[in-house]
Design an enzyme around this catalytic site. Sequence first.
Site, PDB file in Angstrom:
ATOM      1  N   ARG A  98       0.832  -1.210   0.000  1.00 51.28           N
ATOM      2  CA  ARG A  98       0.000   0.000   0.000  1.00 51.28           C
ATOM      3  C   ARG A  98       0.858   1.248   0.000  1.00 51.28           C
ATOM      4  O   ARG A  98       0.377   2.323  -0.345  1.00 51.28           O
ATOM      5  CB  ARG A  98      -0.946  -0.029   1.209  1.00 51.28           C
ATOM      6  CG  ARG A  98      -2.039  -1.081   1.084  1.00 51.28           C
ATOM      7  CD  ARG A  98      -2.762  -1.271   2.393  1.00 51.28           C
ATOM      8  NE  ARG A  98      -1.851  -1.749   3.422  1.00 51.28           N
ATOM      9  CZ  ARG A  98      -2.092  -1.777   4.724  1.00 51.28           C
ATOM     10  NH1 ARG A  98      -3.254  -1.334   5.163  1.00 51.28           N
ATOM     11  NH2 ARG A  98      -1.205  -2.231   5.581  1.00 51.28           N
TER      12      ARG A  98
ATOM     13  N   LYS B 242      -6.191 -18.828   2.655  1.00 52.48           N
ATOM     14  CA  LYS B 242      -7.396 -19.260   3.362  1.00 52.48           C
ATOM     15  C   LYS B 242      -7.777 -18.245   4.409  1.00 52.48           C
ATOM     16  O   LYS B 242      -6.880 -17.587   4.932  1.00 52.48           O
ATOM     17  CB  LYS B 242      -7.208 -20.625   3.991  1.00 52.48           C
ATOM     18  CG  LYS B 242      -5.853 -20.973   4.605  1.00 52.48           C
ATOM     19  CD  LYS B 242      -5.176 -20.115   5.611  1.00 52.48           C
ATOM     20  CE  LYS B 242      -5.803 -19.953   6.941  1.00 52.48           C
ATOM     21  NZ  LYS B 242      -5.014 -19.157   7.909  1.00 52.48           N
TER      22      LYS B 242
HETATM   23  N1  LIG Z   1      -1.117 -21.002   4.607  1.00 54.30           N
HETATM   24  C1  LIG Z   1      -0.560 -20.737   5.766  1.00 54.30           C
HETATM   25  O1  LIG Z   1       0.150 -21.582   6.333  1.00 54.30           O
HETATM   26  C2  LIG Z   1      -0.768 -19.390   6.395  1.00 54.30           C
HETATM   27  C3  LIG Z   1      -0.011 -19.005   7.490  1.00 54.30           C
HETATM   28  C4  LIG Z   1      -0.188 -17.721   8.006  1.00 54.30           C
HETATM   29  C5  LIG Z   1      -1.144 -16.884   7.444  1.00 54.30           C
HETATM   30  N2  LIG Z   1      -1.885 -17.301   6.395  1.00 54.30           N
HETATM   31  C6  LIG Z   1      -2.901 -16.419   5.781  1.00 54.30           C
HETATM   32  O2  LIG Z   1      -2.196 -15.392   5.092  1.00 54.30           O
HETATM   33  C7  LIG Z   1      -2.892 -14.166   5.217  1.00 54.30           C
HETATM   34  C8  LIG Z   1      -1.940 -13.126   5.789  1.00 54.30           C
HETATM   35  O3  LIG Z   1      -1.558 -13.500   7.115  1.00 54.30           O
HETATM   36  P1  LIG Z   1      -0.237 -12.857   7.756  1.00 54.30           P
HETATM   37  O4  LIG Z   1      -0.203 -13.234   9.183  1.00 54.30           O
HETATM   38  O5  LIG Z   1       0.946 -13.173   6.928  1.00 54.30           O
HETATM   39  O6  LIG Z   1      -0.642 -11.306   7.668  1.00 54.30           O
HETATM   40  P2  LIG Z   1       0.152  -9.971   8.031  1.00 54.30           P
HETATM   41  O7  LIG Z   1       1.597 -10.257   8.304  1.00 54.30           O
HETATM   42  O8  LIG Z   1      -0.653  -9.243   9.032  1.00 54.30           O
HETATM   43  O9  LIG Z   1       0.131  -9.205   6.635  1.00 54.30           O
HETATM   44  C9  LIG Z   1      -1.020  -8.837   5.957  1.00 54.30           C
HETATM   45  C10 LIG Z   1      -0.590  -7.875   4.832  1.00 54.30           C
HETATM   46  O10 LIG Z   1      -1.775  -7.404   4.223  1.00 54.30           O
HETATM   47  C11 LIG Z   1      -1.588  -6.067   3.805  1.00 54.30           C
HETATM   48  N3  LIG Z   1      -2.799  -5.311   4.219  1.00 54.30           N
HETATM   49  C12 LIG Z   1      -3.752  -4.831   3.379  1.00 54.30           C
HETATM   50  N4  LIG Z   1      -4.725  -4.233   4.051  1.00 54.30           N
HETATM   51  C13 LIG Z   1      -4.388  -4.303   5.366  1.00 54.30           C
HETATM   52  C14 LIG Z   1      -5.005  -3.821   6.555  1.00 54.30           C
HETATM   53  N5  LIG Z   1      -6.152  -3.130   6.542  1.00 54.30           N
HETATM   54  N6  LIG Z   1      -4.386  -4.083   7.735  1.00 54.30           N
HETATM   55  C15 LIG Z   1      -3.234  -4.768   7.779  1.00 54.30           C
HETATM   56  N7  LIG Z   1      -2.604  -5.241   6.668  1.00 54.30           N
HETATM   57  C16 LIG Z   1      -3.182  -5.003   5.475  1.00 54.30           C
HETATM   58  C17 LIG Z   1      -0.298  -5.547   4.405  1.00 54.30           C
HETATM   59  O11 LIG Z   1       0.641  -5.371   3.342  1.00 54.30           O
HETATM   60  P3  LIG Z   1       1.123  -3.915   2.829  1.00 54.30           P
HETATM   61  O12 LIG Z   1       1.137  -3.040   4.051  1.00 54.30           O
HETATM   62  O13 LIG Z   1       2.469  -4.191   2.293  1.00 54.30           O
HETATM   63  O14 LIG Z   1       0.149  -3.471   1.790  1.00 54.30           O
HETATM   64  C18 LIG Z   1       0.162  -6.662   5.337  1.00 54.30           C
HETATM   65  O15 LIG Z   1       1.546  -6.876   5.270  1.00 54.30           O
HETATM   66  C19 LIG Z   1      -4.138 -14.448   6.049  1.00 54.30           C
HETATM   67  O16 LIG Z   1      -5.228 -14.670   5.205  1.00 54.30           O
HETATM   68  C20 LIG Z   1      -3.797 -15.731   6.778  1.00 54.30           C
HETATM   69  O17 LIG Z   1      -4.955 -16.518   7.041  1.00 54.30           O
HETATM   70  C21 LIG Z   1      -1.711 -18.535   5.854  1.00 54.30           C
END
Ligand SMILES: NC(=O)c1ccc[n+]([C@@H]2O[C@H](COP(=O)([O-])OP(=O)(O)OC[C@H]3O[C@@H](n4cnc5c(N)ncnc54)[C@H](OP(=O)(O)O)[C@@H]3O)[C@@H](O)[C@H]2O)c1
Length: 326
Positions: A35, A95
């Site tokens: 963003r 997911k």
């Molecule tokens: N498959 C798996 O093993 C696994 C493991 C963990 C998580 N996940 C999934 O992956 C996804 C992300 O999880 P995560 O823990 O990696 O997330 P995270 O570190 O919190 O990151 C989310 C990213 O989304 C962007 N974003 C866009 N709108 C946002 C908002 N309003 N608030 C905060 N961030 C926002 C940000 O990127 P920018 O600031 O760069 O735009 C941020 O870095 C989730 O859907 C989760 O269920 C999957």
Amino acid sequence: MRLRWGILGTARINRRVIPAMRLARRSDLVAVASRTRARADAYAAQWQIPGAVEGYQALLDDPGIDAVYIPLPNSEHVPWTMAAVAAGKHVLCEKPMALDPADIDRIQVAATAARVVVEEGFMYRHEPLTAKVLELVHGGALGTVRAIVSGFTFALSHATDVRLDPALGGGSLWDIGCYPVTYARLLTGRDPKMVFGSAQWHASGVDEQFMGMLRFPGGTTATIYSGFRAALRTWLEVMGSEGALTVPNPFKPGDRELLELERGGHVETIEVAGSPTLFVREIEHFEASVLDGAPSVVTLADSRGTAATLAALVGSARDQAALYPE
Ligand SMILES: NC(=O)c1ccc[n+]([C@@H]2O[C@H](COP(=O)([O-])OP(=O)(O)OC[C@H]3O[C@@H](n4cnc5c(N)ncnc54)[C@H](OP(=O)(O)O)[C@@H]3O)[C@@H](O)[C@H]2O)c1
């Protein structure tokens, strides 16, 4: 032919997926969008990604990208999947893809019209451990499956995590309860005919622990649990008319797992070799769907069933909260 990937957002989970994209046989990671310009530039430099893009739509508008990986907060999955499909991109979305099953229907219609692949990212579905469990259970090693017990917990450390924000689709059921729910649907091959949910709610309004009961056609039951207030643990046990199976690390298999198959008082240990690097198989199966027309491992019909089951569980838990206030 190779697949040129872009990533929407600088999410933590990218640390696992970027190395997998680099190991996968027919993928190239070409750009990351954030963003903010500063975060995109810093992240691209840190991870040696050729392109840094300010704004997710700008990445979708790039004709040099074939597919996008969407690891955004849960509430952002549907809008950005729809935007990516409208831009003609294939989508691997984390997911849970949707919180409302009707959104999966809209995605299905749009993806079919645009002739693109859209798949929900349940990495464990691509791993050899899951294939072995299905081979044993569906091959009759346990007789008729009667009961499934499964769960996923971890202790959430940051008070500001997106998982605690109801506006971003937070809550333990959608974040990690989706794993035992999908595994129960996978083992039974059915949607539940009855669900019951009960949650403990965080002050923000999301569930911080969730207990669910599911009854499937034919009488198989599943008991699932998810929570942000217990130490990291995952479990799966399957009980049948003739035996029981214990599966360690069902959702994140290690490179050597030991299944325990108990029949007639005798316990047999079955060794299953895993992937050296998780997520590589998921990326390579996605390559096969896009480049060779192979069927998706996680179909949109499957994702619809998941979203419907999760929504029904949340609805049941809200009914319970109204009946039995804290
Ligand atoms: N498959 C798996 O093993 C696994 C493991 C963990 C998580 N996940 C999934 O992956 C996804 C992300 O999880 P995560 O823990 O990696 O997330 P995270 O570190 O919190 O990151 C989310 C990213 O989304 C962007 N974003 C866009 N709108 C946002 C908002 N309003 N608030 C905060 N961030 C926002 C940000 O990127 P920018 O600031 O760069 O735009 C941020 O870095 C989730 O859907 C989760 O269920 C999957």
